[in-house]
Design an enzyme around this catalytic site. Sequence first.
Site, short mmCIF file in Angstrom:
data_model
loop_
_atom_site.label_atom_id
_atom_site.label_comp_id
_atom_site.label_asym_id
_atom_site.label_seq_id
_atom_site.Cartn_x
_atom_site.Cartn_y
_atom_site.Cartn_z
N ASP A 56 -5.65 -2.77 7.40
CA ASP A 56 -5.01 -1.75 6.56
C ASP A 56 -5.60 -0.36 6.78
OD1 ASP A 56 -3.81 -4.04 5.36
OD2 ASP A 56 -5.44 -4.17 3.90
N GLU A 75 5.46 -3.66 1.14
CA GLU A 75 4.12 -3.16 0.79
C GLU A 75 3.72 -2.12 1.83
OE1 GLU A 75 1.58 -6.63 0.97
OE2 GLU A 75 1.77 -6.81 3.13
O1 FUB Z 1 -5.35 -6.43 2.99
C1 FUB Z 1 -4.75 -6.98 1.85
C2 FUB Z 1 -3.27 -6.76 1.87
O2 FUB Z 1 -2.71 -7.24 3.07
C3 FUB Z 1 -2.84 -5.33 1.82
O3 FUB Z 1 -3.01 -4.75 0.57
C4 FUB Z 1 -1.45 -5.49 2.28
O4 FUB Z 1 -0.81 -4.31 2.63
C5 FUB Z 1 -1.61 -6.44 3.45
O5 FUB Z 1 -1.95 -5.78 4.62
#
Ligand code: FUB
Length: 371
Positions: free
Chosen positions: A63, A270
């Site tokens: 991320d 997301e």
């Molecule tokens: O790294 C945890 C979660 O996985 C992130 O918050 C999401 O965007 C995904 O990449």
Amino acid sequence: MRHSGTSRSFRIVKTGWPIACAALLAAAVTQAVFAIGGVASQAPQAAGKFLNEPLITDIYTADPSAHVFNGRLFIYPSHDIDAGVKPDDLGSHFAMRDYHVLSMDRIGGKVTDHGIALDIKDVPWAGRQMWAPDAAEKGGRYYLYFPVKDKEDAFRIGVAVGSAPQGPFKAQPAPIKGTFSIDPCVFKDSDGQHYMYFGGIWGGQLQRWATGSYVATDVYPAKDQPALSAKVARLGDDMLTLAESPRDVVLLDESGKPLVAADNGRRFFEGSWLHKYNGTYYFSYSTGDTHFIMYATGKSPYGPFTVRGKILEPVLGWTNHHSIVEFQGKWYLFYHDAQLSKGQTHLRNIKVTELKYRPDGSIETVDAYRE
Ligand code: FUB
């Protein structure tokens, strides 16, 4: 965020060409088959040849939120660990406990790991799971924004303050009022205003806020109804509060209609990111269960944004998450995959590649694998 299984189960198969075509197989397209909740989803990939190598290899990182501060490139990633937590449909095995900040003076140069910038034990209200963070600067102070579950297991967004881009950061005593869910992205507009984008469905819990308060029941729109949206709110002058109630980041299709919930090849899942190029606002995001990074453009930081296309094809590992930054006259896409762990979805590594625009402002799609 997807939840069950340690990774998309990954195997390489040929496209089913007849044996008579064997001579052509060396050049043939292969396909990776990913088992997703028992349903096979296929993404064309070349076997094993990654476009880029991991930026660091001694810790797992994911991320990557990249920013330029004082002429140096800083990356604010998640710090993946193997916490020994059994995988489940809520993503409990993504059990990260701290953040490291990384930096470099040029792309391709040495990557410095500045060590722990914030530890979960120093966040008074935190329960578990420090997910994707972001950072911003104002008046020589640096702000680390991070999602973590509170002690009732609801994701909230916190902020921690420091006097240097690499931290250390000191957490505020409570989450930012009015925030919820995951994946904060803070964008500084040309007029100096900052906006926070946030949210993520499934394990990110956005679907649990239909009433305006947290209810531990998943409520999704019907398939033909507008999909759940990321949220956006202007930050207060103190950078520690929201200046307004969060609004929906509306994504429109080419005919001006909101994307519907069934459109999972394009709808928001997301990983919000906002950047500005030639006066246009670009909102980009992950489609989650279809594993793309998509982008949409608009005339205001609030949107609405019209979907324009795909920035990044699926990578190795279930999640796809990125950021976009201009540095030393070029644009770059930071992303992650699970190359180092050979496909374990919760053990990822960050990468960078150049991003290219066409004259009409559209973005060339990046394939994370070489031909
Ligand atoms: O790294 C945890 C979660 O996985 C992130 O918050 C999401 O965007 C995904 O990449």
